[in-house]
Design an enzyme around this catalytic site. Structure first.
Site, short mmCIF file in Angstrom:
data_model
loop_
_atom_site.label_atom_id
_atom_site.label_comp_id
_atom_site.label_asym_id
_atom_site.label_seq_id
_atom_site.Cartn_x
_atom_site.Cartn_y
_atom_site.Cartn_z
CB CYS A 1 9.92 7.58 1.80
SG CYS A 1 8.65 7.07 2.94
CB ALA B 1 -0.91 0.00 1.22
N GLY C 1 0.07 1.50 -3.23
CA GLY C 1 -0.07 0.81 -4.50
C GLY C 1 0.63 1.43 -5.70
N GLY C 2 1.26 2.58 -5.50
CA GLY C 2 1.93 3.25 -6.62
C GLY C 2 3.03 2.41 -7.26
CG ASP D 1 8.09 1.17 -0.53
OD1 ASP D 1 9.16 1.80 -0.40
OD2 ASP D 1 6.98 1.73 -0.57
#
Length: 336
Positions: free
Chosen positions: A267, A143, A145-146, A213
């Site tokens: 990130c 999630a 989802g990009g 991620d």
């Protein structure tokens, strides 16, 4: 001129109010140590949302000639034009130097969205993963989802397992995929809400490529925590994140078939959650080796600012004004 200065001062005032001082002070201490002189320009970009940039990822499954024309008129140009080791022609992303956000598309029943707005640095983990047609893929923490959508722009998988442990985020993920990916292809996608730390034991050596991620200190959004209590709680829990990230990676390695590769991304700028986690994996797992991604970094160095002095299997995108992408850490490993 006076009016625009007045407006800017007012806007700046509004932005200053939103910045969470507790988080900024914490980052100030940590990142001055870790990033040295570069922290000042990174901080300027992170704390000033008016300079943030958004990339537009076109959806190859939705018709977008009109969108492309509009983007060009508005000063956007295709990203990733350098001689990349891997760049599928079907992955189309537009960026521009000036800040501002292209309008987001509303959900329309029965119609696929034509584009997805994202931080351009989010595509680097996907480019590093080099997905090919027919491969079995796992997006361990998928999630919103990009990155899953971007992977599906690159290739038609054999099957694609999108996992998201959090219930609300899992619903968000499913909705994102359904609004970008057409019927026949959706049948190749499996959604699950498993604890990512257990997937390796549940599905050993099943995947050709895995993306981790990982949940991390999201530097961009944490700086604007509206609730100081919540911010302080986040900073306390931050210490436990690297242990979770390590466990997720261990699980991902188990889920990989020998010869398969894995990309880890976050990130955050935090060394504890980035290179420290990868170094720990490399010293404790004898069945993985680092993969050099410096060619990819070199090919996109026009568009991104990278932290210097990182190792060849990793990169860290540093946001700065005019190239306000990131933070994004990417590392690549291969199972032997």
């Amino acid at each position: 001129l006076f009016l625009s200065l007045k407006l800017e001062t007012e806007t700046k005032g509004k932005l200053q109010k939103q910045i969470c001082q507790v988080v900024l002070d914490h980052f100030e201490k940590q990142y001055t140590t870790e990033l040295g002189d570069t922290w000042a320009s990174v901080r300027d970009a992170l704390t000033y949302p008016l300079c943030w940039q958004y990339a537009v990822l076109l959806n190859k499954f939705g018709q977008s000639a009109e969108v492309e024309n509009t983007l060009r008129v508005k000063g956007y140009h295709p990203a990733f034009q350098g001689p990349l080791p891997y760049r599928p022609a079907s992955l189309n992303c537009y960026i521009r130097r000036t800040p501002g956000r292209f309008p987001a598309q509303k959900h329309r029943a029965g119609k696929l969205k034509e584009y997805y707005l994202l931080n351009a640095a989010s595509l680097l983990p996907v480019l590093a993963l080099e997905v090919k047609d027919g491969e079995n893929l796992l997006d361990l923490c998928a999630a919103p989802g990009g990155k899953s959508v971007a992977m599906l722009q690159c290739a038609y998988p054999g099957n694609f397992h999108c996992n998201e442990y959090d219930d609300l985020r899992s619903r968000w993920l499913k909705q994102t995929i359904e609004s970008f990916i057409p019927e026949p292809l959706i049948n190749l996608i499996t959604f699950s809400k498993l604890d990512g730390r257990q997937i390796g034991d549940l599905k050993p050596e099943l995947y050709d490529k895995v993306l981790v991620d990982a949940p991390c200190s999201n530097d961009r959004s944490w700086l604007f925590s509206s609730d100081t209590q919540q911010a302080m709680l986040r900073l306390t829990q931050r210490k436990e994140l690297s242990s979770l990230q390590f466990q997720l990676l261990r699980s991902a390695i188990k889920a990989l078939r020998p010869g398969g590769s894995l990309v880890y991304s976050t990130c955050t700028l935090s060394k504890t959650e980035n290179s420290d986690v990868i170094n720990l994996i490399l010293t404790s797992c004898s069945n993985v080796v680092p993969v050099n991604i410096s060619e990819m970094a070199k090919a996109v160095s026009q568009e991104f600012t990278f932290l210097s002095g990182t190792q060849q299997h990793e990169l860290l995108v540093l946001p700065e004004k005019g190239r306000a992408w990131g933070p994004m850490y990417v590392a690549k490993l291969k199972k032997i």
